[in-house]
Motif scaffolding. Structure first.
Motif, PDB file in Angstrom:
ATOM      1  N   PHE A 228       0.831  -1.200   0.000  1.00  0.00           N
ATOM      2  CA  PHE A 228       0.000   0.000   0.000  1.00  0.00           C
ATOM      3  C   PHE A 228       0.874   1.263   0.000  1.00  0.00           C
ATOM      4  CE2 PHE A 228      -2.315   3.305   2.366  1.00  0.00           C
ATOM      5  CZ  PHE A 228      -3.352   3.497   1.470  1.00  0.00           C
ATOM      6  N   ARG A 229       1.948   1.246   0.786  1.00  0.00           N
ATOM      7  CA  ARG A 229       2.860   2.403   0.830  1.00  0.00           C
ATOM      8  C   ARG A 229       3.521   2.617  -0.526  1.00  0.00           C
ATOM      9  NH1 ARG A 229       6.034   1.619   6.564  1.00  0.00           N
ATOM     10  NH2 ARG A 229       4.264   2.098   7.900  1.00  0.00           N
ATOM     11  N   GLY A 230       3.911   1.552  -1.168  1.00  0.00           N
ATOM     12  CA  GLY A 230       4.537   1.655  -2.491  1.00  0.00           C
ATOM     13  C   GLY A 230       3.590   2.248  -3.517  1.00  0.00           C
ATOM     14  N   ILE A 231       2.348   1.788  -3.505  1.00  0.00           N
ATOM     15  CA  ILE A 231       1.347   2.320  -4.435  1.00  0.00           C
ATOM     16  C   ILE A 231       1.081   3.789  -4.128  1.00  0.00           C
ATOM     17  CG2 ILE A 231      -1.074   2.147  -5.126  1.00  0.00           C
ATOM     18  CD1 ILE A 231      -0.828  -0.887  -4.713  1.00  0.00           C
ATOM     19  N   ALA A 232       0.993   4.140  -2.845  1.00  0.00           N
ATOM     20  CA  ALA A 232       0.741   5.532  -2.454  1.00  0.00           C
ATOM     21  C   ALA A 232       1.889   6.432  -2.907  1.00  0.00           C
ATOM     22  CB  ALA A 232       0.543   5.622  -0.945  1.00  0.00           C
ATOM     23  N   VAL A 233       3.126   5.973  -2.762  1.00  0.00           N
ATOM     24  CA  VAL A 233       4.284   6.775  -3.179  1.00  0.00           C
ATOM     25  C   VAL A 233       4.287   6.956  -4.690  1.00  0.00           C
ATOM     26  CG1 VAL A 233       6.806   6.767  -3.356  1.00  0.00           C
ATOM     27  CG2 VAL A 233       5.711   6.216  -1.193  1.00  0.00           C
ATOM     28  N   VAL A 234       4.015   5.906  -5.438  1.00  0.00           N
ATOM     29  CA  VAL A 234       4.000   5.994  -6.906  1.00  0.00           C
ATOM     30  C   VAL A 234       2.899   6.940  -7.367  1.00  0.00           C
ATOM     31  CG1 VAL A 234       3.561   4.674  -9.016  1.00  0.00           C
ATOM     32  CG2 VAL A 234       5.077   3.746  -7.270  1.00  0.00           C
ATOM     33  N   CYS A 235       1.714   6.840  -6.799  1.00  0.00           N
ATOM     34  CA  CYS A 235       0.609   7.732  -7.182  1.00  0.00           C
ATOM     35  C   CYS A 235       0.910   9.183  -6.835  1.00  0.00           C
ATOM     36  CB  CYS A 235      -0.685   7.279  -6.507  1.00  0.00           C
ATOM     37  SG  CYS A 235      -1.326   5.729  -7.172  1.00  0.00           S
ATOM     38  N   THR A 236       1.489   9.423  -5.676  1.00  0.00           N
ATOM     39  CA  THR A 236       1.834  10.783  -5.265  1.00  0.00           C
ATOM     40  C   THR A 236       2.864  11.395  -6.209  1.00  0.00           C
ATOM     41  OG1 THR A 236       1.383  10.208  -2.966  1.00  0.00           O
ATOM     42  CG2 THR A 236       2.678  12.197  -3.363  1.00  0.00           C
ATOM     43  N   MET A 237       3.889  10.633  -6.534  1.00  0.00           N
ATOM     44  CA  MET A 237       4.922  11.136  -7.442  1.00  0.00           C
ATOM     45  C   MET A 237       4.352  11.394  -8.834  1.00  0.00           C
ATOM     46  SD  MET A 237       7.539  11.552  -5.606  1.00  0.00           S
ATOM     47  CE  MET A 237       8.856  11.782  -6.748  1.00  0.00           C
ATOM     48  N   ALA A 238       3.464  10.518  -9.297  1.00  0.00           N
ATOM     49  CA  ALA A 238       2.840  10.705 -10.606  1.00  0.00           C
ATOM     50  C   ALA A 238       2.015  11.985 -10.624  1.00  0.00           C
ATOM     51  CB  ALA A 238       1.989   9.493 -10.957  1.00  0.00           C
ATOM     52  N   MET A 239       1.273  12.243  -9.546  1.00  0.00           N
ATOM     53  CA  MET A 239       0.477  13.476  -9.480  1.00  0.00           C
ATOM     54  C   MET A 239       1.368  14.711  -9.482  1.00  0.00           C
ATOM     55  SD  MET A 239      -2.818  12.761  -7.037  1.00  0.00           S
ATOM     56  CE  MET A 239      -1.892  12.337  -5.592  1.00  0.00           C
ATOM     57  N   LEU A 240       2.482  14.659  -8.778  1.00  0.00           N
ATOM     58  CA  LEU A 240       3.382  15.809  -8.725  1.00  0.00           C
ATOM     59  C   LEU A 240       3.976  16.119 -10.094  1.00  0.00           C
ATOM     60  CD1 LEU A 240       5.278  15.230  -5.358  1.00  0.00           C
ATOM     61  CD2 LEU A 240       3.660  17.055  -5.891  1.00  0.00           C
ATOM     62  N   PHE A 241       4.427  15.083 -10.804  1.00  0.00           N
ATOM     63  CA  PHE A 241       5.063  15.314 -12.096  1.00  0.00           C
ATOM     64  C   PHE A 241       4.063  15.667 -13.189  1.00  0.00           C
ATOM     65  CE2 PHE A 241       8.597  12.769 -10.248  1.00  0.00           C
ATOM     66  CZ  PHE A 241       9.575  13.756 -10.389  1.00  0.00           C
ATOM     67  N   LEU A 242       2.861  15.103 -13.142  1.00  0.00           N
ATOM     68  CA  LEU A 242       1.887  15.359 -14.189  1.00  0.00           C
ATOM     69  C   LEU A 242       1.103  16.643 -13.965  1.00  0.00           C
ATOM     70  CD1 LEU A 242       0.543  11.738 -14.737  1.00  0.00           C
ATOM     71  CD2 LEU A 242       2.196  13.001 -16.123  1.00  0.00           C
ATOM     72  N   SER A 243       1.092  17.174 -12.766  1.00  0.00           N
ATOM     73  CA  SER A 243       0.300  18.369 -12.497  1.00  0.00           C
ATOM     74  C   SER A 243       1.078  19.663 -12.752  1.00  0.00           C
ATOM     75  CB  SER A 243      -0.205  18.358 -11.054  1.00  0.00           C
ATOM     76  OG  SER A 243       0.890  18.454 -10.160  1.00  0.00           O
ATOM     77  N   CYS A 244       2.367  19.587 -12.942  1.00  0.00           N
ATOM     78  CA  CYS A 244       3.180  20.793 -13.133  1.00  0.00           C
ATOM     79  C   CYS A 244       3.152  21.228 -14.589  1.00  0.00           C
ATOM     80  CB  CYS A 244       4.622  20.546 -12.704  1.00  0.00           C
ATOM     81  SG  CYS A 244       4.775  20.168 -10.965  1.00  0.00           S
ATOM     82  N   GLN A 245       2.708  22.460 -14.836  1.00  0.00           N
ATOM     83  CA  GLN A 245       2.705  23.041 -16.169  1.00  0.00           C
ATOM     84  C   GLN A 245       3.201  24.466 -16.059  1.00  0.00           C
ATOM     85  OE1 GLN A 245      -1.148  22.837 -17.865  1.00  0.00           O
ATOM     86  NE2 GLN A 245      -1.157  20.615 -18.026  1.00  0.00           N
ATOM     87  N   ASP A 246       3.797  24.936 -17.131  1.00  0.00           N
ATOM     88  CA  ASP A 246       4.292  26.306 -17.163  1.00  0.00           C
ATOM     89  C   ASP A 246       3.297  27.157 -17.940  1.00  0.00           C
ATOM     90  OD1 ASP A 246       5.803  28.556 -16.950  1.00  0.00           O
ATOM     91  OD2 ASP A 246       7.261  27.986 -18.470  1.00  0.00           O
ATOM     92  N   ASN A 247       2.396  27.808 -17.237  1.00  0.00           N
ATOM     93  CA  ASN A 247       1.409  28.677 -17.860  1.00  0.00           C
ATOM     94  C   ASN A 247       1.788  30.146 -17.703  1.00  0.00           C
ATOM     95  OD1 ASN A 247      -0.173  26.487 -18.580  1.00  0.00           O
ATOM     96  ND2 ASN A 247      -1.293  26.525 -16.653  1.00  0.00           N
ATOM     97  N   TYR A 248       2.970  30.406 -17.223  1.00  0.00           N
ATOM     98  CA  TYR A 248       3.415  31.773 -16.955  1.00  0.00           C
ATOM     99  C   TYR A 248       3.810  32.446 -18.259  1.00  0.00           C
ATOM    100  CZ  TYR A 248       6.157  35.568 -14.938  1.00  0.00           C
ATOM    101  OH  TYR A 248       6.649  36.792 -14.605  1.00  0.00           O
ATOM    102  N   LYS A 249       3.266  33.627 -18.521  1.00  0.00           N
ATOM    103  CA  LYS A 249       3.596  34.365 -19.731  1.00  0.00           C
ATOM    104  C   LYS A 249       4.803  35.245 -19.446  1.00  0.00           C
ATOM    105  CE  LYS A 249       1.756  37.418 -23.212  1.00  0.00           C
ATOM    106  NZ  LYS A 249       0.630  38.217 -23.676  1.00  0.00           N
ATOM    107  N   ARG A 250       5.841  35.075 -20.215  1.00  0.00           N
ATOM    108  CA  ARG A 250       7.075  35.836 -20.034  1.00  0.00           C
ATOM    109  C   ARG A 250       6.888  37.258 -20.592  1.00  0.00           C
ATOM    110  NH1 ARG A 250       8.318  31.925 -17.066  1.00  0.00           N
ATOM    111  NH2 ARG A 250       9.560  30.203 -17.801  1.00  0.00           N
ATOM    112  N   VAL A 251       7.167  38.247 -19.763  1.00  0.00           N
ATOM    113  CA  VAL A 251       7.040  39.639 -20.172  1.00  0.00           C
ATOM    114  C   VAL A 251       8.264  40.415 -19.692  1.00  0.00           C
ATOM    115  CG1 VAL A 251       4.520  39.681 -20.194  1.00  0.00           C
ATOM    116  CG2 VAL A 251       5.724  40.195 -18.097  1.00  0.00           C
ATOM    117  N   GLY A 252       8.439  41.595 -20.235  1.00  0.00           N
ATOM    118  CA  GLY A 252       9.532  42.476 -19.800  1.00  0.00           C
ATOM    119  C   GLY A 252      10.890  41.889 -20.101  1.00  0.00           C
ATOM    120  N   GLU A 253      11.765  41.897 -19.126  1.00  0.00           N
ATOM    121  CA  GLU A 253      13.131  41.417 -19.311  1.00  0.00           C
ATOM    122  C   GLU A 253      13.203  39.901 -19.453  1.00  0.00           C
ATOM    123  OE1 GLU A 253      15.781  42.872 -16.356  1.00  0.00           O
ATOM    124  OE2 GLU A 253      15.263  44.961 -16.716  1.00  0.00           O
ATOM    125  N   GLU A 254      12.184  39.175 -18.985  1.00  0.00           N
ATOM    126  CA  GLU A 254      12.177  37.720 -19.084  1.00  0.00           C
ATOM    127  C   GLU A 254      11.817  37.238 -20.486  1.00  0.00           C
ATOM    128  OE1 GLU A 254       9.328  36.516 -16.216  1.00  0.00           O
ATOM    129  OE2 GLU A 254      10.772  36.500 -14.594  1.00  0.00           O
TER     130      GLU A 254
END
Length: 80
Positions: A7-33
């Motif tokens: 159960f711990r192994g499945i919980a760790v795998v699911c948690t890591m999958a959620m962390l990696f799949l939920s990250c997106q870069d929606n930030y619009k670069r403006v100015g000096e960036e």
């Protein structure tokens, strides 16, 4: 005990999958960036560049011997 580790192994795998799949870069670069477009300062067509070298340092009015090290030529050259 075996089920707890499973159960711990499945919980760790699911948690890591959620962390990696939920990250997106929606930030619009403006100015000096923002990515700046780079344009050439000079454009030359049908150019020939002769690179020479002298065996010793020459003064402002010295006449010395130099030798041709390279000759570069091309149809177009962009100077950035």
């Amino acid at each position: 005990m075996k089920q707890i580790y499973n159960f711990r192994g499945i919980a760790v795998v699911c948690t890591m999958a959620m962390l990696f799949l939920s990250c997106q870069d929606n930030y619009k670069r403006v100015g000096e960036e923002a990515v700046k477009k780079i344009y050439p300062r000079g454009v030359v067509e049908d150019f020939v560049l002769t690179y020479t070298e002298t065996p010793e340092k020459l003064g402002s009015e010295d006449d010395g011997s130099s030798r041709v090290m390279a000759v570069l030529s091309g149809p177009i050259r962009n100077d950035f």
